[in-house]
Design an enzyme around this catalytic site. Structure first.
Site, PDB file in Angstrom:
ATOM      1  CB  SER A  62       2.704  -5.551 -12.925  1.00 29.28           C
ATOM      2  OG  SER A  62       1.373  -5.637 -12.455  1.00 29.28           O
TER       3      SER A  62
ATOM      4  CG  ASP B 221       3.196  -3.177  -5.157  1.00 27.92           C
ATOM      5  OD1 ASP B 221       2.084  -2.622  -5.244  1.00 27.92           O
ATOM      6  OD2 ASP B 221       3.517  -4.184  -5.809  1.00 27.92           O
TER       7      ASP B 221
ATOM      8  CG  HIS C 114       2.923  -2.403  -8.905  1.00 26.79           C
ATOM      9  ND1 HIS C 114       2.932  -3.694  -8.412  1.00 26.79           N
ATOM     10  CD2 HIS C 114       2.483  -2.501 -10.189  1.00 26.79           C
ATOM     11  CE1 HIS C 114       2.516  -4.525  -9.346  1.00 26.79           C
ATOM     12  NE2 HIS C 114       2.246  -3.836 -10.437  1.00 26.79           N
TER      13      HIS C 114
END
EC number: 3.4.16.-
Length: 479
Positions: free
Chosen positions: A186, A386, A438
């Site tokens: 991320s 994601d 994610h």
């Protein structure tokens, strides 16, 4: 929502001084490393064969900044295994909350918020894993200077993380010179190359105190605002989540915006997109959302992951259980968090940190070029379910690096099934993980562990590359 601790900074400072003084007095009997050793955690109804340690390392004594860490030694041959630093993003999200308790750590939390279970795909099967909560204001990491919580940014996070590593290795000298890697996901797509760059520059100016950085790996990470936006809008439109009109408006109003500091006009369009998408988990678009949480509307505007878990019994409300567990006083005591230094409410992510983030460059691709030239092993992976930093964003960013392909693009396999797709470039390896969101290790833990083992060993994932390369050669010849 994490609370600002500025109102009690004087009290915290006195507690911190007393805490450090006590630690100093104990030095004759126990080293700081031995004091940091965790014996057993509340809710741990099983034994483990590895040692683990947690505590604080000061990164600025004058201002009272200290970062919280949690180290898990490898299950076997810890003395010969590499050291891996895991970082989550946000900015403002805890590596303990996500990396340890939901993804790659050995201790995961059951739905009661009190009981632990052992993660059979923990990455400390292959390496010594170090979780770091950075910057201050995240997790248990703290500062006695209230303004610190509103003055975080990319630059200081890299500086403090480097200071942490240099001081931490003095506490754990057995890791000096050990092969060292950094992995995360991320917004750590910024943290990781920035910290790696800081380490490389530090090593160039220090022979005695160098860190043996071998490489890094980033999952579903922010790399370049323009390409991240471009890929995101294309992904959610191609899956039918938004209308043609909204897709056009997103490209027009948000295409050149900062990923974490959008304009008011862009935010208005993002709100429309969120309403069209509805109440799904955008971090894992094909798994159920946690209906026990508040509405997940405006997910494109939020920095905190509202994640879901695939385990023996599917539970999309993992974040709730984690929050309960790390707020327990007995857990904080076991992790060596003094009562006066604990946040009034521990949270998985800090809104104060994310909302007051000072500096975030629009791209880190230039750092990739620098670190490729420095000879680091660099892998980038992407869960293809994601919708926050989707695989399309990552592919656009890699394409912008203009690297020479060294292998054909094709599937990799695990247990006879396609685990994802991969391609090797000059200086970088790109891997997708099929069906993962994610947080790749959350939804595809077995595939993630195989990916991690391949990365630290520097060996390719199992592919049918030869046949693909032969097919491509035949096509080129025919044309």
């Amino acid at each position: 929502m994490a609370k600002t601790r500025g109102s009690c900074c004087l009290v915290n400072a006195l507690i911190a001084i007393a805490f450090l003084a006590t630690a100093h007095l104990c030095e004759a009997g126990l080293s700081q490393k031995e004091q940091d050793k965790v014996s057993k955690l509340p809710g741990q109804n099983f034994n483990v064969s590895f040692a683990h340690y947690s505590g604080f390392v000061a990164t600025n004594e004058q201002l009272g900044r200290a970062l919280f860490y949690w180290l898990f030694e490898a299950v076997e041959d810890a003395k010969s295994k590499p050291l891996v630093l895991w970082l989550n993003g946000g900015p403002g999200c805890s590596s303990v909350a996500y990396g340890e308790a939901e993804e790659i750590g050995p201790f995961h939390i059951k739905a009661d918020g009190k009981t632990l279970y052992l993660n059979q795909y923990s990455w400390n099967q292959a390496a010594n894993i170090l979780f770091l909560d950075a910057p201050v204001g995240v997790g248990y990491s703290y500062s006695n200077t209230s303004s610190d919580l509103k003055s975080n940014g990319d630059k200081r996070t890299a500086e403090d993380s480097l200071k942490f590593l240099l001081k931490w290795v003095e506490r754990f000298p057995e890791y000096k010179g050990r092969d060292f890697y950094i992995v995360g996901e991320s917004y750590a797509g910024h943290y990781i190359p920035q910290l790696s760059e800081a380490i490389v520059k530090h090593n160039q100016g220090s022979d005695k105190n160098s860190i043996n950085l071998k490489g890094y790996m980033v999952g579903n990470g922010l790399m370049d605002d323009f390409h991240d936006r471009l890929g995101l809008f294309q992904y959610i439109w191609s899956l039918g989540f938004i209308s043609d009109q909204t897709y056009s408006l997103l490209q027009l109003q948000c295409g050149f915006e900062s990923f974490i500091h959008s304009s008011k006009q862009c935010n208005k369009i993002l709100e429309i997109a969120d309403k069209e998408i509805g109440n799904i988990d955008q971090y894992s678009v094909f798994t159920p959302a946690c209906v026990a949480n508040a509405s997940q509307s405006n997910m494109l505007l939020k920095k905190r992951p509202m994640t879901s878990r695939v385990s023996e019994q599917y539970d999309p409300c993992t974040e709730k259980h984690t929050t309960v567990y790390f707020n327990l006083p007995e857990v904080q005591k076991a992790l060596h968090v003094p009562p006066g230094l604990a946040p009034s409410k521990w949270d998985t992510c800090s809104d104060v940190v994310s909302e007051h983030w000072n500096d975030s460059p629009s791209s880190v691709l230039n750092i990739y070029h620098e670190l490729i030239a420095a000879g680091l092993r660099i892998w980038v992976f992407s869960g293809d379910a994601d919708a926050v930093v989707p695989v399309t964003s990552t592919r656009y960013s890699i394409d912008a690096l203009n690297l020479r392909p060294l292998s054909a693009y094709g599937p990799w396999y695990l247990d006879g099934q396609v685990g994802g797709w991969s391609q090797q470039y000059a200086g970088l390896n790109f891997v997708t993980v099929r069906g993962a969101g994610h947080e790749v290790p959350l939804h595809r833990p077995k595939q993630a562990l195989a990916l991690f083992k391949a990365f630290i060993s520097g060996t390719p994932l199992s592919t049918h590359e030869n046949s693909i390369s032969r097919d491509m050669s035949e096509l080129v010849s025919d044309s």
